[in-house]
Design an enzyme around this catalytic site. Structure first.
Site, PDB file in Angstrom:
ATOM      1  N   LYS A  24      -3.401 -63.127   4.052  1.00 53.64           N
ATOM      2  CA  LYS A  24      -1.981 -62.749   3.954  1.00 53.64           C
ATOM      3  C   LYS A  24      -1.046 -63.889   4.347  1.00 53.64           C
ATOM      4  O   LYS A  24      -1.441 -64.846   5.013  1.00 53.64           O
ATOM      5  CB  LYS A  24      -1.710 -61.499   4.789  1.00 53.64           C
ATOM      6  CG  LYS A  24      -2.273 -60.257   4.092  1.00 53.64           C
ATOM      7  CD  LYS A  24      -1.796 -58.972   4.708  1.00 53.64           C
ATOM      8  CE  LYS A  24      -2.392 -57.797   3.914  1.00 53.64           C
ATOM      9  NZ  LYS A  24      -2.095 -56.508   4.513  1.00 53.64           N
ATOM     10  N   ARG A  64     -10.368 -54.790   6.589  1.00 53.57           N
ATOM     11  CA  ARG A  64     -10.253 -54.840   5.119  1.00 53.57           C
ATOM     12  C   ARG A  64     -10.104 -56.310   4.723  1.00 53.57           C
ATOM     13  O   ARG A  64      -9.105 -56.938   5.064  1.00 53.57           O
ATOM     14  CB  ARG A  64      -9.038 -54.004   4.698  1.00 53.57           C
ATOM     15  CG  ARG A  64      -8.839 -53.904   3.215  1.00 53.57           C
ATOM     16  CD  ARG A  64      -7.595 -53.085   2.900  1.00 53.57           C
ATOM     17  NE  ARG A  64      -7.409 -52.960   1.474  1.00 53.57           N
ATOM     18  CZ  ARG A  64      -6.809 -53.877   0.720  1.00 53.57           C
ATOM     19  NH1 ARG A  64      -6.327 -54.975   1.258  1.00 53.57           N
ATOM     20  NH2 ARG A  64      -6.680 -53.683  -0.580  1.00 53.57           N
TER      21      ARG A  64
HETATM   22  C1  9MG Z   1      -3.884 -52.004  -0.049  1.00 47.81           C
HETATM   23  N1  9MG Z   1      -3.672 -52.832   1.117  1.00 47.81           N
HETATM   24  C2  9MG Z   1      -3.226 -54.122   1.139  1.00 47.81           C
HETATM   25  N2  9MG Z   1      -3.126 -54.553   2.402  1.00 47.81           N
HETATM   26  C3  9MG Z   1      -3.530 -53.531   3.195  1.00 47.81           C
HETATM   27  C4  9MG Z   1      -3.648 -53.349   4.573  1.00 47.81           C
HETATM   28  O1  9MG Z   1      -3.313 -54.299   5.438  1.00 47.81           O
HETATM   29  N3  9MG Z   1      -4.087 -52.175   5.031  1.00 47.81           N
HETATM   30  C5  9MG Z   1      -4.420 -51.171   4.181  1.00 47.81           C
HETATM   31  N4  9MG Z   1      -4.851 -50.005   4.706  1.00 47.81           N
HETATM   32  N5  9MG Z   1      -4.322 -51.282   2.848  1.00 47.81           N
HETATM   33  C6  9MG Z   1      -3.877 -52.442   2.368  1.00 47.81           C
END
Ligand code: 9MG
Length: 270
Positions: free
Chosen positions: A213, A247
């Site tokens: 990110k 994630r």
């Molecule tokens: C779909 N998506 C993109 N970034 C995310 C994040 O940080 N958390 C979650 N739950 N979904 C995300």
């Protein structure tokens, strides 16, 4: 021996033409299935399938487009690959179509605010991730504002959780996510990361996504394709602060990092 909870790894499988870091390479079902198999081989416990880009500035996609991208893949994945399936969607109609396919989690960046979403999920036993976002992807990075970001995010998540539990959704099914990068400045993101422990007062497991990110690009100066080291650092910090699911794009490297965390916490180095 000490019991240690290290986070499970959720691999990101975007089936969008404009996904911000894989360029939509996994648009086609066979490619997506192969990618999911590779993630499992690399140690992913979950695969998170998303048909609508959530990167800053992304335009919404139509319901039909999202259904076409996601449903056939979920259906095939559920029979062919031994992995827990998470579906990243904020549309009740998409949830309705995928829930019959043995989906383990609905990952909703809008925390089930679409009409009918809470009532629908109350009829199933699927886990749910409620994420915080200020605004919507197209505009969320235009001057995000909080009175105090950790408190505000925590209050929002508590409120959404109360709405879910009042509708009959068991607490045990709910994961919470502060939503790094979703309507947050670089300062807000690092305040949240620094004080992530404070979200444990909500007494729910945390799902955390910081992989590749811009909060990582902002402190390293690296473009998105060169953020692996920063992503691993962020994942490790989240793990040490008690995240339950990470994630990520880079499953293999994150799993390696989590094995180091596990060995360190357990004091078992053989
Ligand atoms: C779909 N998506 C993109 N970034 C995310 C994040 O940080 N958390 C979650 N739950 N979904 C995300």
């Amino acid at each position: 021996m000490t019991t240690v909870v290290v986070p499970e790894v959720m691999g990101i499988l975007n089936v969008t033409p404009d996904s911000f870091s894989d360029g939509g390479r996994f648009r086609h079902i066979d490619q997506a299935l192969r990618q999911a198999e590779q993630m499992v081989a690399d140690g992913a416990r979950y695969v998170d399938i998303g048909g609508e880009s959530t990167r800053p500035g992304a335009a919404a996609v139509s319901l039909q487009e999202e259904l076409d991208r996601v449903v056939p893949l979920v259906e095939k994945l559920s029979t062919r690959v031994d992995v827990l399936i998470s579906v990243d969607t904020c549309k009740t109609s998409v949830m309705q179509e995928v829930l019959p396919f043995n989906v383990r989690m609905i990952n909703d960046i809008k925390a089930l605010q679409d009409e009918g979403a809470v009532a629908l999920l109350a009829q199933y036993s699927t886990d749910i991730c409620l994420m915080h976002m200020q605004g919507e992807p197209r505009t969320m990075q235009h001057q995000p504002h909080y009175s105090e970001v950790v408190e505000d995010v925590s209050d929002f998540l508590a409120e959404r959780m109360a709405i879910c539990t009042s509708a009959g959704i068991a607490r045990e099914r709910i994961y919470l996510d502060p939503g790094f990068g979703f309507g947050k400045s670089v300062t807000h993101n690092y305040q949240l990361l620094q004080r992530l422990e404070q979200l444990h007062r909500l007494e729910q497991p945390l799902l955390i996504g910081m992989s590749r990110k811009s909060m990582l690009g902002q402190v390293t100066g690296r473009p998105v394709e060169e953020r692996l080291a920063a992503s691993i650092a962020a994942a490790t910090i989240a793990a040490m602060k008690g995240a339950r699911i990470l994630r990520v794009h880079d499953v293999k490297q994150t799993v390696d990092a989590m094995n180091v965390v596990a060995a360190t916490l357990a004091g078992d180095w053989t």
